[in-house]
Design a protein around this motif. Structure first.
Motif, short mmCIF file in Angstrom:
data_model
loop_
_atom_site.label_atom_id
_atom_site.label_comp_id
_atom_site.label_asym_id
_atom_site.label_seq_id
_atom_site.Cartn_x
_atom_site.Cartn_y
_atom_site.Cartn_z
N ARG A 1 0.81 -1.12 0.05
CA ARG A 1 -0.07 -0.04 0.16
C ARG A 1 0.96 1.25 -0.01
NH1 ARG A 1 -3.67 -0.77 4.47
NH2 ARG A 1 -2.36 0.30 5.93
N GLY A 2 2.18 1.11 0.51
CA GLY A 2 2.88 2.20 0.61
C GLY A 2 4.23 2.38 -0.62
N MET A 3 3.78 1.40 -1.64
CA MET A 3 4.70 1.36 -2.65
C MET A 3 4.05 2.00 -3.82
SD MET A 3 6.68 -2.24 -1.92
CE MET A 3 6.94 -2.81 -0.28
N PRO A 4 4.04 3.03 -4.28
CA PRO A 4 3.21 3.54 -5.40
C PRO A 4 3.61 3.24 -6.72
CG PRO A 4 4.87 5.22 -4.66
CD PRO A 4 4.89 4.30 -3.74
N THR A 5 5.13 2.29 -6.83
CA THR A 5 5.24 1.90 -7.98
C THR A 5 5.45 0.39 -8.35
OG1 THR A 5 7.77 1.70 -7.31
CG2 THR A 5 7.22 3.85 -8.45
N ALA A 6 4.69 -0.13 -7.35
CA ALA A 6 4.73 -1.80 -7.33
C ALA A 6 3.41 -1.88 -6.85
CB ALA A 6 5.75 -2.28 -6.68
N LYS A 7 2.96 -3.42 -7.14
CA LYS A 7 1.85 -4.03 -6.55
C LYS A 7 2.11 -5.23 -6.26
CE LYS A 7 -1.14 -2.77 -9.75
NZ LYS A 7 -2.16 -2.61 -10.63
N ALA A 8 1.23 -6.06 -5.18
CA ALA A 8 1.34 -7.26 -4.98
C ALA A 8 0.57 -8.12 -5.77
CB ALA A 8 1.05 -7.47 -3.45
N SER A 9 0.56 -9.41 -5.93
CA SER A 9 -0.27 -10.35 -6.48
C SER A 9 -0.30 -11.62 -6.12
CB SER A 9 -0.14 -10.35 -8.10
OG SER A 9 -0.89 -11.05 -8.87
N PHE A 10 -1.27 -12.29 -6.07
CA PHE A 10 -1.58 -13.53 -5.78
C PHE A 10 -2.69 -14.47 -6.30
CE2 PHE A 10 -3.52 -11.66 -2.05
CZ PHE A 10 -4.81 -12.47 -2.01
N LEU B 1 -11.06 -8.48 3.22
CA LEU B 1 -12.05 -7.57 2.64
C LEU B 1 -11.42 -6.33 3.73
CD1 LEU B 1 -15.09 -9.15 2.00
CD2 LEU B 1 -13.53 -8.68 0.19
N ASP B 2 -11.00 -6.57 4.88
CA ASP B 2 -10.54 -5.46 5.74
C ASP B 2 -9.16 -4.98 5.83
OD1 ASP B 2 -13.25 -5.75 6.98
OD2 ASP B 2 -12.69 -7.32 8.19
N TYR B 3 -8.55 -5.68 4.52
CA TYR B 3 -7.01 -4.97 4.83
C TYR B 3 -6.72 -3.80 4.09
CZ TYR B 3 -5.64 -9.84 5.88
OH TYR B 3 -5.55 -11.14 6.53
N ASP B 4 -7.56 -3.13 3.57
CA ASP B 4 -7.44 -1.73 2.90
C ASP B 4 -6.21 -1.84 2.02
OD1 ASP B 4 -8.08 0.80 2.36
OD2 ASP B 4 -6.96 1.66 4.17
N PRO B 5 -6.51 -2.59 0.86
CA PRO B 5 -5.26 -2.56 -0.22
C PRO B 5 -5.01 -1.29 -1.04
CG PRO B 5 -7.15 -3.82 -0.93
CD PRO B 5 -7.53 -3.38 0.24
N GLN B 6 -6.17 -0.53 -1.09
CA GLN B 6 -6.02 0.81 -2.15
C GLN B 6 -5.31 0.57 -3.14
OE1 GLN B 6 -3.96 3.97 0.46
NE2 GLN B 6 -5.27 3.32 2.33
N GLY B 7 -5.58 -0.59 -3.91
CA GLY B 7 -5.39 -0.89 -5.31
C GLY B 7 -4.13 -1.32 -5.56
N ARG B 8 -3.38 -1.62 -4.40
CA ARG B 8 -2.00 -2.23 -4.67
C ARG B 8 -1.68 -3.46 -4.53
NH1 ARG B 8 -0.80 1.50 -7.57
NH2 ARG B 8 1.22 0.69 -7.73
N THR B 9 -3.02 -4.24 -4.29
CA THR B 9 -2.81 -5.60 -4.28
C THR B 9 -3.64 -6.25 -5.25
OG1 THR B 9 -2.08 -5.93 -2.26
CG2 THR B 9 -3.12 -7.63 -2.90
N ARG B 10 -3.29 -7.17 -6.28
CA ARG B 10 -4.20 -7.78 -7.25
C ARG B 10 -4.36 -9.21 -6.73
NH1 ARG B 10 -1.20 -8.27 -12.80
NH2 ARG B 10 -1.95 -6.28 -12.83
N VAL B 11 -5.74 -9.79 -6.60
CA VAL B 11 -6.25 -10.92 -6.25
C VAL B 11 -6.69 -11.39 -7.68
CG1 VAL B 11 -7.83 -12.47 -5.00
CG2 VAL B 11 -7.02 -10.40 -3.96
#
Length: 358
Positions: free
Chosen positions: A179-188, A198-208
């Motif tokens: 969430r604090g890395m504006p140039t990257a995102k996690a994915s799984f 649903l309560d983790y608040d990813p703010q678009g930085r994690t792809r499910v």
């Protein structure tokens, strides 16, 4: 929903095999505290536990071992491996193995006869490494098949993060970090619906990436997973919670009537998903890969599944990207079958962009 299984119900941990160094860490103590009734057995390595891994007798206890055993260790090597298929990088694993039992899963090919969840307790070191790695990359120079703007890091190559989140807070910590890395995102990728995420608040930085396949084949092969209908129904909720949600059409199993079954599933996706979900959706399409060693193991606990996925008449040997000798559909036929599915997707789900297919 009838037939669903909450992630917590997948686990009834009786024994935790733990490296002493992991027990000294806060995350290691957290895992032990979540299973207060479990016996803790100290071992020199969580990767090779005598009587669990590489024990042929454990085939008879395949699912029971996944249910009752955890391993707790410290991740020794911190490296991000280049990928460029689903993700730009494979992040250092914070877990290995799974409580689910998909018949085609490649992870137990490395473990031999059992692959219960191994969780790594040094999460702070993993997060710190990833933050430094992302910083070194700088801004992504241009779009690729992984993402148009962000460096993508797969955080669940060897496990299912939705279930890992039941065992420890490692997944929550990773989502928070990205969430604090504006140039990257996690994915799984996942086959389990864990609504705690649903309560983790990813703010678009994690792809499910919800993996889906036709219902009949999933009931045979996706053992101990959330039903496909439940995965599809969860997409809108995860989008609303701030995740980017993609779909893995995987694995594609060829059999009589397979294309008709995929047509039905694509129609279901088109009917169920909201305009918001469709607008951000993309897909990976992956035809089945199998392995002779895993085939022999599966015959000991799930021979019916092998009838569908072990097909020497239409398969051939193939060395995979990771160096393993596997079997895949014969190249000349695979190309035709893959194109038929892609054509069907273009017809039934034109909104579903294919990021890559093989």
């Amino acid at each position: 929903m009838r037939g669903t299984r909450a992630p917590r119900q997948l686990l009834d941990v009786r024994t935790i095999y733990a490296e002493p160094a992991a027990l000294e860490l806060e995350r290691g103590r957290q895992v032990v505290e979540r299973w207060p009734g479990a016996e803790v057995v100290e071992v020199p390595s969580a990767q090779r536990v005598q009587g669990v891994h590489d024990d042929a007798a454990s085939v008879d206890r395949w699912v029971r071992t996944k249910t009752e055993v955890l391993a707790l260790g410290v991740r020794k090597t911190l490296t991000a491996r280049r990928n460029e298929r689903s993700a730009n990088w494979i992040a250092p694993s914070t877990a290995n193995g799974c409580a689910m039992a998909c018949a085609y899963c490649y992870v137990p090919r490395h473990k031999g006869y059992a692959n219960p969840i191994t969780v790594y307790a040094n999460i702070d070191q993993v997060v710190g490494y990833l933050q430094r790695h992302v910083a070194r990359q700088g801004a992504k120079p241009g779009p690729d098949q992984c993402d148009p703007a962000a460096w993508v890091y797969d955080i669940g190559e060897n496990s299912d993060a939705s279930v890992d989140a039941v065992v420890s807070d490692n997944v929550r910590d990773l989502v928070t970090a990205f969430r604090g890395m504006p140039t990257a995102k996690a994915s799984f990728a996942t086959k389990q619906v864990n609504r705690d995420l649903l309560d983790y608040d990813p703010q678009g930085r994690t792809r499910v990436r919800f993996s889906v396949m036709p219902h009949r084949m999933a009931r045979l092969l996706d053992v101990r997973t959330s039903p496909v209908a439940q995965r599809v129904a969860a997409v809108d909720d995860f989008v609303a919670a701030g995740y980017e949600v993609h779909l893995n059409l995987s694995p594609v199993v060829v059999h009589e009537g397979w294309l008709e079954e995929w047509a039905e599933l694509l129609e279901e996706l088109d009917d169920v998903l909201s305009p918001a979900a469709k607008a951000q959706a993309a897909a990976e399409v992956i035809l089945l890969t199998h392995n002779a060693g895993l085939h022999e193991v599966n015959l000991g606990w799930h021979p019916r599944g092998e009838e569908a996925i072990w097909r020497p008449d239409i398969q051939e040997a193939k060395r995979s990207q990771n160096g393993m000798e596997n079997v895949r559909y014969r190249a000349r036929w695979k190309k035709v079958w893959l194109q038929r599915l892609l054509d069907l997707m273009a017809e039934r789900t034109p909104w579903l962009t294919v990021r890559y297919a093989f």
